[in-house]
Each structure stands twice: as C-alpha cells, then as structure tokens.
Write a protein that holds these residues in place. Sequence first.
Motif, PDB file in Angstrom:
ATOM      1  N   GLU A 118      19.377 -22.790  -2.884  1.00  0.00           N
ATOM      2  CA  GLU A 118      19.079 -23.856  -3.841  1.00  0.00           C
ATOM      3  C   GLU A 118      17.561 -24.049  -3.914  1.00  0.00           C
ATOM      4  N   GLU A 119      17.052 -24.293  -5.105  1.00  0.00           N
ATOM      5  CA  GLU A 119      15.610 -24.288  -5.350  1.00  0.00           C
ATOM      6  C   GLU A 119      14.839 -25.291  -4.487  1.00  0.00           C
ATOM      7  N   ASN A 120      15.356 -26.505  -4.332  1.00  0.00           N
ATOM      8  CA  ASN A 120      14.658 -27.501  -3.508  1.00  0.00           C
ATOM      9  C   ASN A 120      14.587 -27.057  -2.047  1.00  0.00           C
ATOM     10  N   ALA A 123      11.958 -24.372  -1.744  1.00  0.00           N
ATOM     11  CA  ALA A 123      10.622 -24.958  -1.842  1.00  0.00           C
ATOM     12  C   ALA A 123      10.225 -25.627  -0.526  1.00  0.00           C
ATOM     13  N   GLU A 124      11.160 -26.340   0.107  1.00  0.00           N
ATOM     14  CA  GLU A 124      10.874 -26.998   1.385  1.00  0.00           C
ATOM     15  C   GLU A 124      10.568 -25.967   2.469  1.00  0.00           C
TER      16      GLU A 124
END
Length: 144
Positions: A118-120, A123-124
């Motif tokens: 998942e993109e979030n 990114a984290e």
Amino acid sequence: MADEVKLYTFGGSPFACRVRIALNLKGIKHELVVEDLSNKSADLIKYNPVNKTVPVMLHNGNPITESLVIIEYLDDVWKEAPILPQDAYRKAQDRFWAKFIDDKCAPAVLNTVSSHGEENALAEAHEQLQFLENELGREEVLWR
C-alpha cells in the motif's frame, strides 16, 4: 569442555538473522533450531517465557534472549573479532541506531508486506530508511 551454542530461530526474523550473522562473524560453531512460530515449542516457551519469541541463544544450557543483548553477550564471552566498538561513545551510538532500526525501520518495512505494498506504507518505510541512511552517513563523518 567445548562451548555448546544453540540458536532458536525463525527464517523470517530479522532479529534472529542479526544473531546468526554475529555468530558467523565470530566463527562460533552453533546448532540452529528452527521454530514454527504458529506452534511454538515447549523449549522456546521455557527459555523465553516473557516474550516467547526468537531469537533465543543457549550457551552451555543458559538462555539469553533479545538480539542486541545476545550480541553484547557474544562480545563479552568471545573477545576476539568484536562486533561492537570498544569505545564507549561509539558503542552507545551503535546501540542507538540498532534500536532505531528495531523500533522504526523494521516495523515500517514489515507493514509494507502486510499491507501488500500500500502506498502510504511504502512511503513510511522509504522515509524511515532514507532518514537512517542520511544519519548514518553523517555519523560516519563525525566519527572519523
């Protein structure tokens, strides 16, 4: 009497991997006991009754738990080829960054797997790893 070293491990554990690397760097002969974490052995629960997790290292029958504690133990017992620096300040810095990896980076990376990319989550993980890379590069310069 030769030292008897046994490591309770799980293939997907970065913490157990950290201990395996240290054992190999020091050239310490050891037996691996691969655990099924969905069906933990009685030995694992007996040797780590608090967390019931890997890694657990037995040295001559005495259990040591938590990867960073095990690595310090290895350096205390097997003085040759130290893993951690001998300088107290550098050792403290290494402990700090190892804890940062354990508390921030590893959970972020594992979250990307459980979230199926998942993109979030990606990114984290990228943010934590980039921060680590930047800071370690800066620390390298400070330590010279």
